[in-house]
Write a protein that holds these residues in place. Structure first.
Motif, PDB file in Angstrom:
ATOM      1  N   GLY A 212      14.412  18.073  -3.455  1.00 54.80           N
ATOM      2  CA  GLY A 212      15.355  19.207  -3.789  1.00 54.80           C
ATOM      3  C   GLY A 212      16.664  18.860  -2.883  1.00 54.80           C
ATOM      4  O   GLY A 212      16.988  17.779  -2.345  1.00 54.80           O
ATOM      5  N   SER A 213      17.814  19.606  -2.949  1.00 51.46           N
ATOM      6  CA  SER A 213      17.228  21.063  -3.432  1.00 51.46           C
ATOM      7  C   SER A 213      17.404  20.821  -4.974  1.00 51.46           C
ATOM      8  O   SER A 213      18.177  20.315  -5.666  1.00 51.46           O
TER       9      SER A 213
ATOM     10  N   ASP B 137      10.799  25.729   1.404  1.00 47.67           N
ATOM     11  CA  ASP B 137      11.935  26.668   1.902  1.00 47.67           C
ATOM     12  C   ASP B 137      12.202  26.876   0.363  1.00 47.67           C
ATOM     13  O   ASP B 137      13.205  26.576  -0.513  1.00 47.67           O
ATOM     14  N   GLN B 138      11.970  28.357  -0.125  1.00 52.06           N
ATOM     15  CA  GLN B 138      12.540  28.675  -1.519  1.00 52.06           C
ATOM     16  C   GLN B 138      13.787  29.736  -1.435  1.00 52.06           C
ATOM     17  O   GLN B 138      14.299  30.396  -2.438  1.00 52.06           O
TER      18      GLN B 138
ATOM     19  N   ARG C 137       9.494  18.229   3.219  1.00 47.81           N
ATOM     20  CA  ARG C 137      10.020  19.316   2.852  1.00 47.81           C
ATOM     21  C   ARG C 137      10.369  19.415   1.299  1.00 47.81           C
ATOM     22  O   ARG C 137      10.870  18.698   0.718  1.00 47.81           O
ATOM     23  N   ILE C 138      10.121  20.648   0.725  1.00 45.99           N
ATOM     24  CA  ILE C 138      10.732  21.225  -0.525  1.00 45.99           C
ATOM     25  C   ILE C 138      11.641  22.329  -0.486  1.00 45.99           C
ATOM     26  O   ILE C 138      11.268  23.046   0.397  1.00 45.99           O
TER      27      ILE C 138
ATOM     28  N   CYS D 277       8.000  31.123   0.464  1.00 43.54           N
ATOM     29  CA  CYS D 277       8.162  30.979  -1.073  1.00 43.54           C
ATOM     30  C   CYS D 277       9.019  32.353  -1.447  1.00 43.54           C
ATOM     31  O   CYS D 277       9.171  33.133  -0.696  1.00 43.54           O
ATOM     32  N   SER D 278       9.451  32.194  -2.701  1.00 45.61           N
ATOM     33  CA  SER D 278      10.136  33.231  -3.668  1.00 45.61           C
ATOM     34  C   SER D 278       9.231  34.468  -3.719  1.00 45.61           C
ATOM     35  O   SER D 278       7.924  34.279  -3.521  1.00 45.61           O
TER      36      SER D 278
END
Length: 348
Positions: free
Chosen positions: A200-201, A260-261, A229-230, A302-303
């Motif tokens: 990402g991002s 990290d959403q 990292r995502i 998360c979201s």
């Protein structure tokens, strides 16, 4: 550079024409003493390429790259030469949007990069876009820790790519994996300084982006800002799935494990959930060993839609500064076993 098949460019061996900045600038390396027979070592005449300083930035606006390769099949770019982006003359004077990627490959299949040293890129050091069948190995990519937006390797819209036995120490992501990317294997990469290896991002401005089959194994994060990292931006669609980070060594790494959403791409500290989100699933963090320079060793943020199939196991992360480490989970579903610190916040 269009339509050229099985080209062999070695710092040095042979290349008939090199595009720099835009399609109107060509340099015949034969005029500088290169033989170009595919066998002769031309490194005495091609050992180092130095970029112009920031005063020449007008040349790069059309292509947004300094050394640009497009639609080349079977290209080999091999060392032990040096590509110097002369970045210190650019970083404080030129807006990010006007800085070129130092070495950029577009629609180049069966590409091989080996042995080169890349220094002080104006922006990203290496860009891989719309490529397939790429092997990158034995590179040294170096820039100061405070050099802005100097990603080591930036990958987008590409598939079937291997990065191995490479050192990357820069001012941004060591490796950044963007949307439209699949089947990526990264092994034996040492990262630091830098922002870690990032997926990402994804999802900026509500876009739909997919990343899958990314496997990072046997890598080291040495005093990096982040580790594995995502990062996704709320409002996007698509997925990030079938991702693994395994057998990772940490040396005073900040934020060793991160999903990290609520990433905002620098606009704000924390972006709120929206009705849509990139679907994050089937992600494994396993075999991490070493020290964290951040209080949060693991942060799975998360979201509201949730991350599914998260596995965190065989982890031993301790503090590099003598404090107890924390684990944070938010809407993260999965399994955990044999972890220090304990990951008790994962939802089943």
């Amino acid at each position: 550079m269009e339509g050229i098949v099985a080209m062999f460019f070695m710092l040095g061996i042979s290349l008939s024409h090199l595009v720099t900045g835009n399609a109107q600038d060509y340099f015949d390396v034969g005029k500088f003493g290169a033989v170009g027979d595919g066998n002769t070592d031309d490194s005495p005449v091609l050992g180092k390429i130095l970029a112009p300083n920031a005063d020449a930035r007008g040349k790069f606006k059309s292509e947004n790259c300094w050394l640009c390769f497009q639609r080349v099949v079977g290209l080999i770019v091999e060392g032990p030469g040096q590509i110097d982006g002369n970045g210190a003359t650019w970083w404080t004077k030129v807006p990010i949007s006007e800085r070129p990627t130092a070495l950029h490959f577009q629609l180049c299949n069966d590409l091989r990069l080996r042995g080169l040293t890349h220094l002080n890129s104006q922006r990203n050091h290496i860009g891989i876009h719309n490529c397939s069948g790429v092997a990158i190995s034995d590179l040294h990519i170096i820039a100061p820790s405070d050099s802005p937006n100097t990603d080591g390797i930036n990958i987008a819209l590409s598939t079937t790519l291997v990065i191995s036995n490479t050192f990357i120490g820069t001012g941004d992501d060591c490796i950044a994996i963007s949307g439209g990317t699949s089947n990526i294997n990264i092994t034996s990469v040492t990262c630091g300084p830098g922002h870690g290896i990032s997926i990402g991002s994804l999802g900026e401005d509500g876009t739909s982006q997919n990343v899958d089959q990314v496997h990072v194994t046997g890598c080291t994060f040495n005093q990096t800002m982040n580790g594995a990292r995502i990062k996704t931006i709320p409002g996007g669609t698509g997925f990030a799935r079938d991702i693994s980070f395994e057998w990772i060594t940490l040396i005073a790494s900040g934020n060793p494990i991160v999903i990290d959403q609520h990433y905002c791409n620098g606009r704000d500290h924390y972006c709120q959930d929206q009705e849509k989100a990139i679907a994050v699933s089937d992600v494994t963090f396993s075999g991490f060993r070493g020290t964290s320079a951040a209080i949060e060793a693991i942060n799975l943020d998360c979201s509201k839609q949730g991350c599914r199939g998260i596995t965190v196991d065989n982890i031993n992360i301790t503090s590099s500064f003598g404090k107890n480490l924390r684990v944070v989970c938010n809407n993260a579903y999965g399994t955990t076993a044999s972890t220090v610190p304990a990951v008790s916040c994962l939802l089943s």
